[in-house]
Design a protein around this motif. Structure first.
Motif, PDB file in Angstrom:
ATOM      1  N   GLU A 169       0.842  -1.197   0.000  1.00  0.00           N
ATOM      2  CA  GLU A 169       0.000   0.000   0.000  1.00  0.00           C
ATOM      3  C   GLU A 169       0.876   1.246   0.000  1.00  0.00           C
ATOM      4  N   PRO A 170       0.372   2.349  -0.584  1.00  0.00           N
ATOM      5  CA  PRO A 170       1.201   3.544  -0.797  1.00  0.00           C
ATOM      6  C   PRO A 170       1.817   4.135   0.464  1.00  0.00           C
ATOM      7  N   HIS A 171       1.181   3.972   1.613  1.00  0.00           N
ATOM      8  CA  HIS A 171       1.699   4.603   2.828  1.00  0.00           C
ATOM      9  C   HIS A 171       2.824   3.800   3.469  1.00  0.00           C
ATOM     10  N   GLN A 172       3.070   2.573   2.995  1.00  0.00           N
ATOM     11  CA  GLN A 172       4.093   1.731   3.608  1.00  0.00           C
ATOM     12  C   GLN A 172       5.495   2.158   3.173  1.00  0.00           C
ATOM     13  N   GLY A 173       6.467   1.871   4.016  1.00  0.00           N
ATOM     14  CA  GLY A 173       7.842   2.250   3.735  1.00  0.00           C
ATOM     15  C   GLY A 173       8.533   1.293   2.779  1.00  0.00           C
ATOM     16  N   ILE A 212      -4.865  10.857  -1.413  1.00  0.00           N
ATOM     17  CA  ILE A 212      -3.689  10.873  -2.279  1.00  0.00           C
ATOM     18  C   ILE A 212      -3.828  11.909  -3.377  1.00  0.00           C
ATOM     19  N   VAL A 213      -5.008  11.971  -3.980  1.00  0.00           N
ATOM     20  CA  VAL A 213      -5.266  12.945  -5.053  1.00  0.00           C
ATOM     21  C   VAL A 213      -6.619  13.597  -4.802  1.00  0.00           C
ATOM     22  N   PRO A 214      -6.768  14.847  -5.219  1.00  0.00           N
ATOM     23  CA  PRO A 214      -8.050  15.522  -5.002  1.00  0.00           C
ATOM     24  C   PRO A 214      -9.146  14.967  -5.900  1.00  0.00           C
ATOM     25  N   VAL A 215     -10.366  15.105  -5.433  1.00  0.00           N
ATOM     26  CA  VAL A 215     -11.519  14.726  -6.232  1.00  0.00           C
ATOM     27  C   VAL A 215     -11.797  15.840  -7.229  1.00  0.00           C
ATOM     28  N   VAL A 216     -11.929  15.477  -8.508  1.00  0.00           N
ATOM     29  CA  VAL A 216     -12.224  16.477  -9.535  1.00  0.00           C
ATOM     30  C   VAL A 216     -13.683  16.367  -9.941  1.00  0.00           C
ATOM     31  N   ASP A 217     -14.220  17.443 -10.384  1.00  0.00           N
ATOM     32  CA  ASP A 217     -15.613  17.478 -10.821  1.00  0.00           C
ATOM     33  C   ASP A 217     -15.636  17.817 -12.301  1.00  0.00           C
ATOM     34  N   GLU A 218     -15.434  16.769 -13.123  1.00  0.00           N
ATOM     35  CA  GLU A 218     -15.368  16.971 -14.565  1.00  0.00           C
ATOM     36  C   GLU A 218     -16.309  15.978 -15.254  1.00  0.00           C
ATOM     37  N   GLN A 245      12.695  12.893 -15.637  1.00  0.00           N
ATOM     38  CA  GLN A 245      12.764  14.298 -16.068  1.00  0.00           C
ATOM     39  C   GLN A 245      12.101  15.246 -15.074  1.00  0.00           C
ATOM     40  N   ASN A 246      11.611  14.704 -13.966  1.00  0.00           N
ATOM     41  CA  ASN A 246      10.885  15.510 -12.973  1.00  0.00           C
ATOM     42  C   ASN A 246       9.691  16.237 -13.563  1.00  0.00           C
ATOM     43  N   SER A 247       9.105  15.641 -14.600  1.00  0.00           N
ATOM     44  CA  SER A 247       7.928  16.248 -15.223  1.00  0.00           C
ATOM     45  C   SER A 247       6.679  15.397 -14.999  1.00  0.00           C
ATOM     46  N   THR A 248       6.799  14.458 -14.102  1.00  0.00           N
ATOM     47  CA  THR A 248       5.721  13.488 -13.921  1.00  0.00           C
ATOM     48  C   THR A 248       4.504  14.091 -13.245  1.00  0.00           C
ATOM     49  N   GLN A 249       3.340  13.539 -13.597  1.00  0.00           N
ATOM     50  CA  GLN A 249       2.109  13.866 -12.890  1.00  0.00           C
ATOM     51  C   GLN A 249       1.682  12.696 -12.005  1.00  0.00           C
ATOM     52  N   ASN A 250       2.584  11.716 -11.838  1.00  0.00           N
ATOM     53  CA  ASN A 250       2.325  10.540 -11.020  1.00  0.00           C
ATOM     54  C   ASN A 250       2.220  10.936  -9.549  1.00  0.00           C
ATOM     55  N   ALA A 251       1.017  10.850  -8.992  1.00  0.00           N
ATOM     56  CA  ALA A 251       0.801  11.258  -7.602  1.00  0.00           C
ATOM     57  C   ALA A 251       1.497  10.341  -6.615  1.00  0.00           C
ATOM     58  N   LEU A 252       1.839   9.109  -7.031  1.00  0.00           N
ATOM     59  CA  LEU A 252       2.560   8.199  -6.147  1.00  0.00           C
ATOM     60  C   LEU A 252       4.064   8.461  -6.188  1.00  0.00           C
ATOM     61  N   ALA A 253       4.474   9.421  -7.019  1.00  0.00           N
ATOM     62  CA  ALA A 253       5.891   9.802  -7.076  1.00  0.00           C
ATOM     63  C   ALA A 253       6.126  11.191  -6.508  1.00  0.00           C
ATOM     64  N   PHE A 254       5.275  12.156  -6.892  1.00  0.00           N
ATOM     65  CA  PHE A 254       5.461  13.531  -6.427  1.00  0.00           C
ATOM     66  C   PHE A 254       4.145  14.167  -5.981  1.00  0.00           C
ATOM     67  N   GLY A 255       3.255  13.358  -5.414  1.00  0.00           N
ATOM     68  CA  GLY A 255       1.986  13.889  -4.957  1.00  0.00           C
ATOM     69  C   GLY A 255       2.138  14.784  -3.736  1.00  0.00           C
ATOM     70  N   ARG A 261       4.004   8.632  -1.313  1.00  0.00           N
ATOM     71  CA  ARG A 261       4.865   8.674  -2.509  1.00  0.00           C
ATOM     72  C   ARG A 261       5.636   7.358  -2.659  1.00  0.00           C
ATOM     73  N   SER A 262       4.902   6.268  -2.749  1.00  0.00           N
ATOM     74  CA  SER A 262       5.535   4.945  -2.784  1.00  0.00           C
ATOM     75  C   SER A 262       6.340   4.713  -4.055  1.00  0.00           C
ATOM     76  N   ASP A 263       5.869   5.218  -5.204  1.00  0.00           N
ATOM     77  CA  ASP A 263       6.626   5.024  -6.447  1.00  0.00           C
ATOM     78  C   ASP A 263       7.984   5.710  -6.370  1.00  0.00           C
ATOM     79  N   HIS A 264       8.040   6.880  -5.757  1.00  0.00           N
ATOM     80  CA  HIS A 264       9.319   7.580  -5.633  1.00  0.00           C
ATOM     81  C   HIS A 264      10.293   6.751  -4.792  1.00  0.00           C
TER      82      HIS A 264
END
Length: 557
Positions: A169-173, A212-218, A245-255, A261-264
């Motif tokens: 799970e994302p919160h684990q070390g 982890i990520v905000p709820v969007v209304d789209e 490239q530090n251009s990611t929108q991956n919330a598990l890397a730079f959320g 941030r488990s992917d990071h």
């Protein structure tokens, strides 16, 4: 690097040396996997034919935007495998996920949704575990536009209870994640690669993970999807490229939530070495993913023996039906499936079935009935050729298939032995029927012709023939129906064979056959593939007509 059409045909040549028809462990799964649409299309992959951000919700009966079915199928396959303890030989890809959907580690609708999508193909020869593995193959194939095709094996056995907790799970070390993957059979580098492959498509849903990520209304994103990368519907290395490239929108890397941030943490576990290599070379990325994802779906309990890799079969009979006529002949019908070859003129191709009945040979021309097509490139297409013939009753019935292209003839002999026709137990579909209802009871009535054919000159009288065939050969004849049973806390039923004694109802004078009949009423709300076997039991060994479909029977009145 990846299987294209030309190399596919080369594979078929070598594969054909090992395959002998029929092979019940392979034939049905091969058809589900490769006959994807149109004539005799299985449609298992229809929900991932297009890799786009809309899923049809079977509960709400409408399309839901912001969900990617292919990503969900890959996620479900991993979460199912995640219960594995490879050292103990337990867990793995065994469909235990169907009992685990209420766990915090399995949040979201993807799990039950996937079961419902695969449900129609569930049968005695296609376990839900095999279908989950197949769904991963189809999902990756779809989103890579056929560039990546995972080697697929069959034979998985469905679990009958939940497995242990074990999904990272994302919160684990990092230490916890490393240990979880080690238990599943993957070292640190393989953990990095598997996560990067699993996160190539899809993303994180605010509707499921609002912390982890905000709820969007789209309007076009009802599920509030935040993609892992800018090519969320393409299986490629952009998840790695954009991370490096530090251009990611991956919330598990730079959320915004540093805890999740488990992917990071995973991608930098080796100092960023592997993720950098994956970013630099898409071919390397795809090859790495093919290897790791194949290992993922092949992680099974130690008591499960998987088949060899299931390749498309070049020449394959199917839908064979035999009627025992009272004049001492058999009416044989069926279809031959041939693989298409771009190098030949299919319009002029001829297919001839050469039947062998004792000392007689009968040739039957065929008619092209249709074609099965793939959903994506680099997969084979097939033509179907229907035939029928009336032949004398005899022992050892078989046939060869002759394929004629521009005057050149090739004889397919099934490894030199011919394609065999079972003649000791023959379900008589025109004398049988079935009826199924969503709310029971369901019914099946089966009549089978039972006997072993001998050349007429070896039999002194019809009475002697019948005695030899019926009383001496089988101690009993059994109808075995593969019945689905509901399981508590699971959408997936358990399929169990239920035996019923068949009774002799009539002697077919002058043929060497008698008719046996059996019936069974059962209550089962099942929309999968129902099937039955007819088994002749004797001390020297049983004979079985296996995996006969309810669909081939008329409806009981």
């Amino acid at each position: 690097m990846f299987t294209g059409y030309s190399s596919l045909l080369l594979l078929l040549v070598s594969q054909g040396l090992a395959y002998t028809w029929p092979d019940t462990k392979v034939d049905h799964l091969e058809a589900l996997l490769y006959q994807q649409q149109q004539y005799h299309g299985s449609l298992v992959g229809s929900d991932v034919r297009f890799c786009f951000l809309t899923t049809f919700d079977l509960d709400k009966l409408r399309a839901i935007s912001g969900r990617l079915t292919a990503a969900e199928w890959i996620r479900v396959a991993y979460h199912d495998m995640a219960t594995a303890d490879v050292e103990a030989g337990t867990g793995g890809l065994d469909a235990s996920i169907s009992f685990e959907t209420d766990r915090g580690e399995n949040e979201g609708p993807a799990f039950n949704s996937t079961m419902k999508q695969l449900y129609l193909s569930h049968s005695a020869k296609s376990s839900m575990a095999d279908l989950i593995a197949m769904s991963a193959v189809l999902a990756v194939g779809s989103c890579s536009d056929g560039k990546v095709w995972l080697d697929y094996r069959g034979g998985r056995i469905d679990a009958t209870e939940a497995g242990p907790l074990g999904v990272p799970e994302p919160h684990q070390g990092l230490d916890k994640h490393t240990e979880i993957f080690r238990k599943q059979g993957f070292n640190q580098e393989e953990m990095i690669g598997l996560v990067a492959c699993g996160h190539s498509v899809g993303g994180v849903h605010g509707s499921i993970f609002p912390k982890i990520v905000p709820v969007v209304d789209e309007p076009g994103n009802e599920a509030s999807l935040h993609p892992f990368d800018s090519t969320a519907v393409t299986f490629d290395n952009h998840v790695a490229v954009e991370f490096t490239q530090n251009s990611t929108q991956n919330a598990l890397a730079f959320g915004h939530n540093k805890t999740t941030r488990s992917d990071h943490r995973i991608f930098t576990a080796d100092g960023g070495n592997l993720i950098s290599r994956m970013a630099q070379d898409n071919d390397f990325y795809l090859a790495t993913c093919k290897n790791l994802l194949e290992r993922m779906i092949d992680t099974v309990p130690k008591n499960v023996e998987l088949s060899g890799v299931i390749e498309p079969i070049a020449t394959k009979p199917d839908y064979i039906n035999i009627v025992v006529n009272e004049d001492g002949t058999l009416f044989v019908s069926g279809e031959i499936r041939t693989i298409q070859d771009k190098a030949i003129d299919r319009g002029s191709r001829q297919v001839v079935v050469h039947l062998k009945a004792a000392d007689k040979k009968i040739s039957a021309a065929t008619t092209r009935n249709g074609e099965s097509l793939p959903f994506h490139e680099n997969r084979p297409s097939f033509d179907w050729w229907g035939f029928n013939a009336t032949i004398p009753i005899a022992q050892g019935l078989s046939f060869d298939v002759e394929i004629i292209d521009d005057g050149d003839s090739k004889l397919e002999t099934n490894g030199g032995k011919g394609f065999p026709l079972q003649t000791d137990i023959i379900p008589q579909t025109s004398k049988s029927c079935s009826s199924t209802t969503v709310k029971g009871p369901s019914t099946i009535n089966v009549t089978a012709a039972v006997g072993v054919s001998y050349p007429s000159h070896q039999i002194r009288a019809v009475t002697d023939l019948i005695k030899i065939l019926d009383e001496a050969n089988f101690d009993s004849v059994i109808l075995s129906v593969d019945i689905p049973h509901a399981q508590q806390n699971s959408l997936v039923p358990r399929i169990e064979p239920t035996p019923v004694d068949m009774k002799k109802t009539r002697v077919l004078e002058g043929t060497g056959y008698s008719l046996y009949s059996g019936s069974l009423d059962f209550g089962a709300a099942f929309q999968g593939l129902l099937s039955y076997d007819v088994i002749g039991r004797r001390a020297l060994g049983h004979s079985i007509s296996e995996f006969n479909s309810f669909d081939s029977l008329r409806r009981c009145s």
